[in-house]
Enzyme design. Structure first.
Site, short mmCIF file in Angstrom:
data_model
loop_
_atom_site.label_atom_id
_atom_site.label_comp_id
_atom_site.label_asym_id
_atom_site.label_seq_id
_atom_site.Cartn_x
_atom_site.Cartn_y
_atom_site.Cartn_z
N LYS A 133 5.49 2.05 -2.99
CA LYS A 133 5.39 3.38 -3.61
C LYS A 133 5.60 3.23 -5.10
O LYS A 133 6.28 2.31 -5.53
CB LYS A 133 6.46 4.33 -3.04
CG LYS A 133 6.14 5.79 -3.25
CD LYS A 133 5.13 6.26 -2.23
CE LYS A 133 4.65 7.66 -2.49
NZ LYS A 133 3.90 8.16 -1.31
N LYS B 78 0.85 -1.20 0.00
CA LYS B 78 0.00 0.00 0.00
C LYS B 78 0.87 1.23 0.00
O LYS B 78 1.82 1.33 0.79
CB LYS B 78 -0.88 0.00 1.27
CG LYS B 78 -1.81 1.19 1.36
CD LYS B 78 -3.13 0.92 0.68
CE LYS B 78 -3.95 2.17 0.40
NZ LYS B 78 -3.60 2.84 -0.87
N THR C 103 -4.97 13.46 5.26
CA THR C 103 -3.56 13.65 5.63
C THR C 103 -3.38 14.95 6.40
O THR C 103 -2.74 14.98 7.46
CB THR C 103 -2.65 13.63 4.38
OG1 THR C 103 -3.00 12.50 3.59
CG2 THR C 103 -1.19 13.57 4.77
N LYS D 106 5.25 3.57 8.54
CA LYS D 106 4.08 4.44 8.68
C LYS D 106 2.82 3.58 8.70
O LYS D 106 1.95 3.74 9.57
CB LYS D 106 4.03 5.39 7.47
CG LYS D 106 2.89 6.36 7.50
CD LYS D 106 2.62 6.98 6.12
CE LYS D 106 3.83 7.69 5.57
NZ LYS D 106 3.46 8.62 4.45
N GLN E 190 7.09 3.99 4.03
CA GLN E 190 5.69 3.57 4.07
C GLN E 190 5.50 2.29 4.89
O GLN E 190 4.45 2.11 5.52
CB GLN E 190 5.20 3.34 2.62
CG GLN E 190 3.69 3.42 2.46
CD GLN E 190 3.16 4.84 2.34
OE1 GLN E 190 3.74 5.67 1.64
NE2 GLN E 190 2.06 5.14 3.01
N SER F 245 -7.02 5.70 3.74
CA SER F 245 -7.04 4.81 2.58
C SER F 245 -7.40 3.39 3.00
O SER F 245 -8.16 2.69 2.33
CB SER F 245 -5.66 4.78 1.90
OG SER F 245 -5.50 5.89 1.04
N GLY G 55 -2.97 8.27 -4.24
CA GLY G 55 -2.35 9.51 -4.70
C GLY G 55 -1.10 9.89 -3.93
O GLY G 55 -0.77 9.32 -2.89
N ASP G 56 -0.38 10.84 -4.47
CA ASP G 56 0.77 11.49 -3.81
C ASP G 56 0.99 12.75 -4.65
O ASP G 56 0.04 13.21 -5.31
CB ASP G 56 1.99 10.56 -3.80
CG ASP G 56 3.11 11.06 -2.88
OD1 ASP G 56 3.01 10.86 -1.67
OD2 ASP G 56 4.07 11.70 -3.37
N ASN H 110 -2.68 18.97 -1.76
CA ASN H 110 -3.67 18.25 -0.96
C ASN H 110 -3.36 18.31 0.54
O ASN H 110 -4.23 18.63 1.34
CB ASN H 110 -3.75 16.80 -1.46
CG ASN H 110 -4.67 15.96 -0.61
OD1 ASN H 110 -4.21 15.21 0.25
ND2 ASN H 110 -5.96 16.11 -0.80
P1 NDP Z 1 0.26 17.79 -4.24
O1 NDP Z 1 0.75 17.46 -5.59
O2 NDP Z 1 -1.20 17.92 -4.00
O3 NDP Z 1 0.92 19.14 -3.72
C1 NDP Z 1 2.30 19.31 -3.62
C2 NDP Z 1 2.58 20.76 -3.32
O4 NDP Z 1 3.94 20.91 -3.01
C3 NDP Z 1 2.28 21.67 -4.48
O5 NDP Z 1 1.91 22.92 -3.99
C4 NDP Z 1 3.61 21.72 -5.19
O6 NDP Z 1 3.78 22.89 -5.95
C5 NDP Z 1 4.58 21.68 -4.03
N1 NDP Z 1 5.81 20.98 -4.43
C6 NDP Z 1 5.91 19.70 -4.84
N2 NDP Z 1 7.17 19.39 -5.16
C7 NDP Z 1 7.87 20.49 -4.98
C8 NDP Z 1 9.22 20.78 -5.14
N3 NDP Z 1 10.12 19.89 -5.59
N4 NDP Z 1 9.60 22.02 -4.81
C9 NDP Z 1 8.71 22.93 -4.36
N5 NDP Z 1 7.40 22.70 -4.20
C10 NDP Z 1 6.99 21.49 -4.49
O7 NDP Z 1 0.89 16.68 -3.27
P2 NDP Z 1 0.47 16.30 -1.78
O8 NDP Z 1 -0.05 17.46 -1.06
O9 NDP Z 1 -0.36 15.07 -1.89
O10 NDP Z 1 1.86 15.84 -1.19
C11 NDP Z 1 2.71 16.72 -0.47
C12 NDP Z 1 3.66 15.93 0.41
O11 NDP Z 1 2.90 15.14 1.34
C13 NDP Z 1 4.55 14.91 -0.32
O12 NDP Z 1 5.77 14.80 0.36
C14 NDP Z 1 3.77 13.61 -0.18
O13 NDP Z 1 4.61 12.48 -0.31
C15 NDP Z 1 3.25 13.78 1.23
N6 NDP Z 1 2.11 12.96 1.61
C16 NDP Z 1 0.95 12.97 0.88
C17 NDP Z 1 -0.13 12.22 1.28
C18 NDP Z 1 -1.43 12.26 0.56
O14 NDP Z 1 -2.39 11.63 1.05
N7 NDP Z 1 -1.58 12.98 -0.54
C19 NDP Z 1 -0.07 11.35 2.46
C20 NDP Z 1 1.16 11.47 3.20
C21 NDP Z 1 2.21 12.23 2.78
P3 NDP Z 1 3.16 23.01 -7.43
O15 NDP Z 1 1.71 23.29 -7.25
O16 NDP Z 1 3.91 24.12 -8.05
O17 NDP Z 1 3.40 21.70 -8.10
O1 2IT Z 2 2.76 9.06 1.56
C1 2IT Z 2 1.63 8.58 1.77
O2 2IT Z 2 1.34 8.03 2.84
C2 2IT Z 2 0.63 8.72 0.72
N1 2IT Z 2 0.91 9.34 -0.30
C3 2IT Z 2 -0.73 8.09 0.88
C4 2IT Z 2 -0.68 6.65 0.48
C5 2IT Z 2 -2.02 5.94 0.46
O3 2IT Z 2 -1.98 4.76 0.09
O4 2IT Z 2 -3.04 6.53 0.79
#
Ligand code: NDP
Ligand code: 2IT
Length: 444
Positions: free
Chosen positions: A125, A89, A208, A113, A110, A375, A164-165, A239
């Protein structure tokens, strides 16, 4: 040389050019060293050597035709790291920086976590170096279908369940799901983060970010304080960042910064989240547009959000976005707590600096586990062929985050490092997985 030191050395030697993976593995192995080096059973069962080697690393070609008729080729990945406690997952990331090192660090994190969530899910992943920025809806669709022509062979509701991520939200999950269904003929819970009309869970979108705030709330509570009246810096505007901001505001905090990959905003009166949602979620545009909504706010392309004077910092964008210099600025400005919404957003020396300076620190694999936990709740609902109300899912998420905090803080205390949630989370996550691996014999 101690067992953990030997395995760290071999991770570095056997996986050259994978700095992010080294960083993640080193942190976990150093955290669990006192336990693992004092009980010969872990070495006898080869637990660490088995943990640091993914069960399987699938790499494939993704070809698609862009709107100009040109053929494009991307790299696709799925790293299935460990399924000792449940089906693989973990999310799928679409970002040009994606490479095997990043996939492996995320898949490795992961494992622990997912163990902390107390739900039955293994660690994985995947993703691609495809850059969704500026692509048309048609191009996104074509990419997603092509990606799935290969990935569908390796996943399944009881095998491996992606989500997603970065760069993957409801739209992409929908395209992946439709393609999987078409290729296999199966209508099953093979992905999470689905739309509500076809098996998605209420509160998964928020999970998250909300979970991060629930976790930090427990940490603040232990120190006799709360969110009320606190000023907060958040990085990212995706997100995780958006829903962390929403819940922090509901708790009475003022969020003054957010960022995307081109710049950051500082709004001393508190960020207008409705505007950010419209810019990022609806228009898929740049945060520079924020000034159209709030002319008095600042927009910067130099520096970063960690320059702002705040009480609490929540990195929610990407890995290694908080370095030692940033940590020094935050501490000099009086930060009291840091909560990691992103995966591995802080460099090791930044974490050390926070801890040495008495800053409460909530590590990613505990603090952002609410997304994957929800999830897993989506998987439960799919198996039952039922869907639960928002309130029910949110209440479960809240309970899970409180429980993760308790697990991490009590493990830290047992290890003699009270308050060190980095050690606590790694130890608590590890013990369950190691136990399951020993019980199932040395097959993988
Ligand atoms: P999104 O794609 O929704 O948002 C990412 C945000 O971060 C955007 O605003 C993006 O800017 C910015 N960003 C991404 N990469 C860079 C970079 N290299 N430099 C500067 N800004 C950056 O992703 P999420 O919100 O889902 O994920 C954010 C973090 O949280 C990641 O580390 C992810 O692994 C982690 N995460 C996500 C989970 C989830 O459920 N979605 C769960 C647990 C952890 P821009 O809009 O310009 O692309
Ligand atoms: O980093 C993370 O934990 C995620 N992007 C969510 C993974 C998931 O399976 O919901």
């Amino acid at each position: 040389m101690l067992y953990t030191e030997r395995v760290i050395k071999s991770v570095i030697e056997r996986n050259p050019n994978q700095p992010e993976f080294h960083q993640a593995a080193k942190e976990v192995l150093e955290s669990i060293a006192p336990i693992v080096n004092n009980d010969p059973k872990y070495e006898k069962h080869g637990i660490l050597e088995r943990l640091v080697e993914p069960d399987r690393q699938i790499m494939f070609k993704v070809t698609w035709v862009d709107d100009n008729g040109n053929v494009q080729v991307n790299k696709g990945y799925r790293v299935q790291f460990n399924n000792a406690i449940g089906p693989y997952k973990g999310g799928l990331r679409l970002h040009p920086s994606v490479n095997l090192s990043i996939m492996k660090f995320l898949g490795f994190e992961q494992i622990f976590k997912n163990s902390l969530t107390t739900l039955p899910i293994g660690g994985a992943k995947g993703g691609s170096d495809f850059d969704p920025k500026g692509k048309s809806d048609n191009e996104i669709f074509k990419f997603c279908v092509s990606f799935m022509t290969e990935l569908y062979k390796y996943i399944g509701a009881d095998v491996d369940v992606p989500a997603g991520d970065i760069g993957v939200g409801a739209r992409e999950v929908g395209y992946f799901y439709g393609a999987y269904k078409r290729f296999t003929g199966l209508y099953e819970g093979v992905l999470t983060g689905k739309g509500l009309s076809y098996g998605g869970s209420l509160a998964r979108k928020e999970a998250t970010g909300y979970g991060l705030i629930y976790f930090v709330t427990e940490m603040l509570k232990d120190a006799g304080t709360d969110w009320n009246g606190k000023t907060v810096a958040i990085s990212g505007a995706g997100n995780v960042a958006i829903y962390a901001a929403e819940k922090a505001m509901q708790m009475g905090a003022k969020v003054v910064t957010m960022s995307d990959s081109t710049g950051w905003i500082y709004d001393k009166d508190g960020v207008d989240l409705k505007a950010v949602k419209e810019i990022k979620e609806v228009k898929r545009a740049r945060l520079s547009e924020y000034k159209n909504y709030r002319p008095n706010a600042e927009y910067h392309t130099e520096g970063n959000v960690w320059e702002a004077k705040v009480d609490i910092a929540l990195p929610c964008a990407t890995q290694n976005e908080v370095n030692l210099e940033d940590a020094k600025k935050l501490v000099a400005n009086g930060v009291i707590a840091v909560g990691e919404g992103a995966n591995m957003p802080s460099y090791p020396d930044a974490i050390e600096y926070f801890q040495k300076n008495g800053v409460m620190f909530a590590p990613a694999k505990a603090a952002n586990a609410g997304g994957v936990a929800t999830s897993a709740l989506e998987m439960s609902q799919n198996s039952q062929r039922l869907s639960w109300s928002f309130e029910e899912v949110d209440a479960k998420l809240h309970g899970i985050m409180v429980n993760i905090y308790k697990q991490a803080s009590s493990a830290a205390e047992k290890c003699g490092v009270k308050g060190n949630l980095v050690v606590g989370a790694n130890v608590a996550g590890f013990l369950k997985v190691a136990d399951a691996m020993i019980a199932q014999g040395p097959m993988l």
